[in-house]
Design an enzyme around this catalytic site. Sequence first.
Site, PDB file in Angstrom:
ATOM      1  N   LYS A  78       0.851  -1.196   0.000  1.00 58.26           N
ATOM      2  CA  LYS A  78       0.000   0.000   0.000  1.00 58.26           C
ATOM      3  C   LYS A  78       0.885   1.243   0.000  1.00 58.26           C
ATOM      4  O   LYS A  78       1.910   1.280   0.692  1.00 58.26           O
ATOM      5  CB  LYS A  78      -0.899  -0.032   1.250  1.00 58.26           C
ATOM      6  CG  LYS A  78      -1.971   1.056   1.277  1.00 58.26           C
ATOM      7  CD  LYS A  78      -2.858   0.949   2.531  1.00 58.26           C
ATOM      8  CE  LYS A  78      -3.972   1.993   2.509  1.00 58.26           C
ATOM      9  NZ  LYS A  78      -4.855   1.913   3.698  1.00 58.26           N
ATOM     10  N   SER A 163      -9.948   2.258   2.734  1.00 56.27           N
ATOM     11  CA  SER A 163      -8.977   2.913   1.887  1.00 56.27           C
ATOM     12  C   SER A 163      -8.015   1.950   1.170  1.00 56.27           C
ATOM     13  O   SER A 163      -7.390   2.333   0.196  1.00 56.27           O
ATOM     14  CB  SER A 163      -8.158   3.893   2.722  1.00 56.27           C
ATOM     15  OG  SER A 163      -7.351   3.183   3.655  1.00 56.27           O
ATOM     16  N   SER A 187     -10.530   0.170   6.967  1.00 57.81           N
ATOM     17  CA  SER A 187      -9.835   0.227   5.679  1.00 57.81           C
ATOM     18  C   SER A 187      -9.172  -1.071   5.234  1.00 57.81           C
ATOM     19  O   SER A 187      -8.708  -1.160   4.104  1.00 57.81           O
ATOM     20  CB  SER A 187      -8.775   1.330   5.711  1.00 57.81           C
ATOM     21  OG  SER A 187      -9.372   2.583   5.550  1.00 57.81           O
TER      22      SER A 187
END
Lengths: 496, 495
Positions: A78, A163, A187
């Site tokens: 990420k 997210s 998330s």
Amino acid sequence: MTDLTLLTLAEAREGLASKSFSSLELTDAHLKAVEDARTLNAFVLETPERARSMARAADAKIGKGEGGPLAGIPLGIKDLFATEGVRTTACSNVLDAFVPPYESTVTSQLWRDDAVMLGKLNNDEFAMGSSNETSCFGPVVNPWRRAGSNGAIEGTPLVPGGSSGGSAAAVAANLCLGATATDTGGSIRQPASFAGIVGIKPTYGRCSRWGIVAFASSLDQAGPVAKTVRDAAILMRSMSGHDPKDTTSANLPVPDFEASVGKSVKGMKIGIPKEYRMDGMPDEIEKLWAQGADWLKAAGAELVDISLPHTKYALPAYYIVAPAEASSNLARYDGVRYGLRAPGRNIAEMYENTRAEGFGAEVRRRVMIGTYVLSAGYYDAYYLRAQKVRTLIKKDFEDCFAKGVHAILTPATPSAAFGIGEKGKADPVEMYLNDIFTVTVNMAGLPGIAVPAGKDAQGLPLGLQLIGRPFDEETLFSLGEVVEQAAGRFVAAKWW
Amino acid sequence: MNASAKKPSKLLRGATGDWEVVIGMEIHAQVTSNAKLFSGAATAFGGEPNSQVSLVDAAMPGMLPVINVECVRQAVRTGLGLNAKINLKSVFDRKNYFYPDLPQGYQISQYKSPIVGEGEVTVDLEEGESIVVGIERLHLEQDAGKLLHDQHPSMSLVDLNRSGIALMEIVSKPDIRSSEQAKAFVAKLRSILRYLGTCDGDMEKGNLRADVNVSVRKPGEPLGTRCEIKNVNSIRFIGQAIDYEARRQIDVIEDGGAIEQETRLFDPNRGETRSMRSKEEAHDYRYFPDPDLLPLQFSQAFVDDLKAHLPELPDERKARFINDFALSPYDAGVLVAERESAEFFEAVLDALKDRARDGKLAANWVINELFGRLNKEAKSISASPVSAKQLAVIINLIGQATISGKIAKDLFEIVWTEGGDPEALVEARGMKQVTDLGAIEKVVDEIVAANPDKVAQAKAKPAMIGWFVGQVMKASGGKVNPQAVNDLLKIKLGL
């Protein structure tokens, strides 16, 4: 040769160990998949050369029998994790082309264990979002699509959740064998559910936050998303551990999480919280929840009705605490030292221009909310009260655990994946409601795992959430495995 | 705490009568520590710009603060030195504001729960008067970086070497009533910090600086509106700033105006304070507990251990000097005011042959001869050409009557300018006091014989003996014992 990208992490590990294929072959297969899947927009930066060189190094180690626990396993990272010498942006224009001269603790542990980095994954800007639509690199497309009544694919492309949307999409589309993610209000768990994969938010303090771009420090926690419960357990072992550079990281030994996958759950007490039965909850979510409870019961667990009375205050309190911390955490993006600088006639104007240009609308909204709730005269009414709510939420859980409950079963999300652009345009709260089942876990600092458990009427995956006691992720892996064994795996049909 | 219990405070005269000035201070003291408060970066002064900056100090994305335990120890030591309550649990907060010298966009400080609570400092004034100034609190916080405005034609540059260095903010109660008291308070606080070794007190480098809160009122009335004078960096300027500000406020009020609460700056070139920002322009710092840091907690045993190893502080040392050597409180105060001076005196004491006999003499010599000479040449005690050992030898020579006090001054001068072992110098240059009574008698006889008129006068007025003593001392080059001469003259002159 079979398609190496269809393997699970555990299967690939076995193949590498038995020399059925090399890490370089495995990595190349994934690099090719990444290239072919650019339409999903899951990766914001591909690092093929680095990946191949890491794969070669891993192969050499495996050859000598010195490979680490993740030797040769290709992963996606990420973009919130700082990667030394590799652009790290948190998917925000304000960081521009920032290249950190340091590596986050979590990723450095993955490399210590000889994993391979394929590249950086898309996410909501500064992890603020539930659909991956706030990224400065544009939205991620969910590999899953709605099936129409005649079996045809219908409607707009779907979001992968957020997210950690890039992480979830990349794993679901077989672009990597696992990915790092972070979870501040859901998330990890919400995108995992939207993409039909497994995601675990560990207990706050289990993984170091050092080197992860901060959103809300008291809530942020790194964790893995993976194809299976076992894969998630394997990754989590490498990601966890005490870090003296993070005062909030827990000085506890890291268990062999994989060992709890497949352990009996007989006799475990599983709480079913009545407050999670929301008004207007779709039937299919209700059914999924009941199905999950039945599976656990069939495996020998005992189901108990519990009450978490302050649940309804969790979301509003979360949307005070998280923006408050974010407004302060994001103050450093001021154009002075790194990242974007939009010039101005004086320093105040430079700040204003830089932050107006650098931050997207959702980030600006949260910075303003956070600034507001911390300002003199409002602090007591908002921030302080939200902290009190937080204490009560935590106590709700503690009371249940004190009564012998081992874990709590809830739906992971109030719906399956929705279409890009469908939600939150007029009212941001519509988007915030996605986190309704997940924020309580962050507010209380507990571990929570999302495991795919079924599909909705349109053929989209739905997940269940299991919430555990502090630092008892092992129980979650055992229970998650039961759900996974009963529900089977969910694989998106390849269309890209 | 009543600061002015002993006598009425010093009042200022205005057109409408007497005014009382009320002063409270916030002292920012840089913690003596090798590393910064929350990062491992070095703290040495004078490094190349941005050479002592860690990733944490530069607020890179994802960086986290980790408390430096040595800074905590220093704060606790200081709290103990201020006779203050040590809080076993305290909290770090973020003070949010934007400025280019503040990389995080917030300063980590302590707001509601400081590490040290209430304490007090006894401040000696002139004429034996002393006041007690209450300490409100002491907290730990990060220093900011520094802007360099003279390096580029159109831009300001930022040096982050100072960014993140630990500061102690020490807040006094509004117990101070004059600029003299304020100066004495800062001097005393500085002395305590230097004794403790928790701050070097170097005001020139900005390692100790004061924000001064000043208000005026008619005696007995409630507190007036205060103005805060920011960042005053010398004790002299503190005095000047208070005098100016108090007079300004009195003038404003007596002219029918009102004091606005505001922040002001002291301009040492003009000797005046100027408005910096008003209350309306004051920042809203949006304090909240720093979520990156757990509350700071330590045990009473941790505190007790630091307490057991505290050095002797100025008040204790002063009491000891008074007690051991019968020094006046004033002299003892002069000796202990600076840690280096006190240590010099201690070193002299250690080298004395008979410290009970000569301790007081040594104190007089250090205060009068040594400090006098150092002041005259603007030298610090550490640069003294006469070492403690050399001075002790001189005093030993006086104490055992090898040389007279007068000769000792000559000897001191020689050691100051030329150096050398005083004992050897006395030997080599024939400076020994004449103790041979026969030799003294010879000189006395000669002088008595040569001055019959003075002898007659002395018989009428015995005090005239002093003239004879002087003549004998002169003739012997000061090397005879004046007491022996005196005794002998009494016999010779039949007094």
